[in-house]
Design an enzyme around this catalytic site. Structure first.
Site, mmCIF file in Angstrom:
data_model
loop_
_atom_site.group_PDB
_atom_site.id
_atom_site.type_symbol
_atom_site.label_atom_id
_atom_site.label_comp_id
_atom_site.label_asym_id
_atom_site.label_seq_id
_atom_site.Cartn_x
_atom_site.Cartn_y
_atom_site.Cartn_z
ATOM 1 N N HIS A 1 0.837 -1.208 0.000
ATOM 2 C CA HIS A 1 0.000 0.000 0.000
ATOM 3 C C HIS A 1 0.871 1.258 0.000
ATOM 4 O O HIS A 1 0.619 2.205 -0.762
ATOM 5 C CB HIS A 1 -0.908 -0.028 1.239
ATOM 6 C CG HIS A 1 -1.744 1.194 1.426
ATOM 7 N ND1 HIS A 1 -3.077 1.254 1.082
ATOM 8 C CD2 HIS A 1 -1.441 2.414 1.941
ATOM 9 C CE1 HIS A 1 -3.552 2.448 1.374
ATOM 10 N NE2 HIS A 1 -2.574 3.171 1.901
ATOM 11 N N GLU A 2 1.895 1.271 0.832
ATOM 12 C CA GLU A 2 2.768 2.449 0.926
ATOM 13 C C GLU A 2 3.614 2.624 -0.337
ATOM 14 O O GLU A 2 3.825 3.750 -0.800
ATOM 15 C CB GLU A 2 3.664 2.347 2.160
ATOM 16 C CG GLU A 2 2.918 2.234 3.482
ATOM 17 C CD GLU A 2 1.942 3.375 3.718
ATOM 18 O OE1 GLU A 2 2.137 4.480 3.152
ATOM 19 O OE2 GLU A 2 0.958 3.156 4.451
ATOM 20 N N HIS B 1 1.583 4.331 -2.939
ATOM 21 C CA HIS B 1 1.526 5.797 -2.757
ATOM 22 C C HIS B 1 2.726 6.466 -3.424
ATOM 23 O O HIS B 1 2.589 7.506 -4.084
ATOM 24 C CB HIS B 1 1.517 6.142 -1.268
ATOM 25 C CG HIS B 1 0.167 6.071 -0.628
ATOM 26 N ND1 HIS B 1 -0.956 6.634 -1.184
ATOM 27 C CD2 HIS B 1 -0.230 5.513 0.549
ATOM 28 C CE1 HIS B 1 -2.004 6.431 -0.377
ATOM 29 N NE2 HIS B 1 -1.584 5.753 0.668
ATOM 30 N N GLU C 1 -6.432 6.488 -1.167
ATOM 31 C CA GLU C 1 -6.332 5.328 -0.271
ATOM 32 C C GLU C 1 -6.947 4.092 -0.919
ATOM 33 O O GLU C 1 -6.390 2.992 -0.841
ATOM 34 C CB GLU C 1 -7.020 5.629 1.069
ATOM 35 C CG GLU C 1 -6.350 6.708 1.908
ATOM 36 C CD GLU C 1 -4.931 6.348 2.285
ATOM 37 O OE1 GLU C 1 -4.640 5.154 2.532
ATOM 38 O OE2 GLU C 1 -4.083 7.257 2.325
#
Length: 322
Positions: A130-131, A134, A201
């Protein structure tokens, strides 16, 4: 809402306000706000990473110190096609993770010491994916740029309401009216920035799955994070740390401030009371309808992260890939 539409809408609002003021004041008079905002954004761009590192109490670690963490991040970065980010451990006890940096080459991925103790290897990999997502899609830069628009509008509103922009007294009524209009636009664009943050997100969750992380691992990690964040409020150190990171909650994987409100809904998913969400439990959620109450819908408008139940429900739609 698509991200491109959000960006066009926000810059359209800004263009309309600036053009209207420029017509009233004379061409070029309102350009100072754009110049100020660009300077402010540049300053934020330069010192932002250092501020985040300091406030999150980050310690940068070598591969020798954290071999497994470095290996997972390097593997995910390679899959995503970006340079390996700098790896850090935040000394905060609140379990969470975050990514930041000026660019992909300046990317930094950090986990808190509390997160390492909480998640298993697969759950941690889902969080790191997930990071990495980003960083891959420059989400921090996108949201920073969008955040400048409400800032410009706020400065305009303040100047017109309280300063009259240097106009004569008899024109003060018109100036106040323009100021109120700019304040309304500031409120609307702030909500749009928050909507953009929530959208990013959702995208980062999806892209973590596309990097090879089964969705139930990330769903289980989110569940554990919400539970742990809610528990933090019951301790003095937890309250202190939550207060410390109040202005940086947008960086985290979930909104730690909303955890106590979201926990009850998530417990209903955990059918075997194991403290995790397995593939079958996530599959069962896919067939259920998630509907927020009126108060929950309004509350979500003012948050940087989507409602956690909606977020996990969306993860359930990616199960077929596994």
């Amino acid at each position: 809402m698509k991200m491109w539409f959000l960006v066009v809408l926000m810059f359209g609002i800004l263009y309309g306000v600036i053009t209207g003021i420029g017509s009233w004041l004379g061409v070029g008079s309102a350009s100072s706000y754009i110049i100020l905002a660009v300077l402010f954004m540049g300053f934020q761009y330069l010192i932002g990473p250092s501020l985040v590192s300091a406030m999150m109490k980050v310690k940068w670690v070598s591969e020798k110190e954290e071999p497994e963490l470095h290996h997972q991040i390097a593997e995910l970065a390679q899959k995503a096609g970006i340079p390996k980010p700098k790896v850090g451990i935040s000394q905060l006890q609140i379990p969470n993770a975050f990514a930041f940096g000026r660019s992909q080459r300046d990317g930094r991925v950090c986990v808190t010491s509390g997160l390492q103790r909480l998640l298993n290897k697969d759950e941690l990999k889902g969080v790191l994916g997930h990071e990495i997502a980003h960083l891959k899609h420059r989400d921090m830069l996108v949201i920073t740029i969008l955040s400048v628009i409400p800032l410009i509008l706020y400065w305009i509103a303040w100047s017109f309401i309280w300063g009259g922009m240097g106009r004569k007294r008899e024109a003060g009524g018109y100036a106040a009216l323009i100021g109120l209009g700019a304040m309304l636009a500031y409120f609307v664009t702030n909500l749009l920035v928050l909507a953009g943050s929530r959208l990013r997100e959702y995208y980062a969750d999806e892209r973590s799955v596309k990097l090879g992380n089964p969705p139930h691992h990330l769903a289980s990690a989110l569940y554990k994070l919400v539970y742990s964040s809610a528990q933090c409020r019951r301790t003095s150190w937890g309250e202190e740390e939550l207060h410390r990171v109040e202005g940086l909650r947008a960086f985290f994987l979930n909104d730690v401030g909303q955890a106590h409100n979201e926990l009850q809904d998530l417990k209903a998913i955990d059918q075997d009371f194991s403290g995790t969400i397995d593939q079958n439990e996530l599959l069962a959620l896919r067939s259920k309808k998630v509907k927020l109450e009126g108060a929950e819908k309004i509350a979500e408008l003012f948050t940087t992260h989507p409602n956690i139940l909606k977020r996990i429900k969306r993860l359930s739609t990616f199960l077929e890939a596994f």
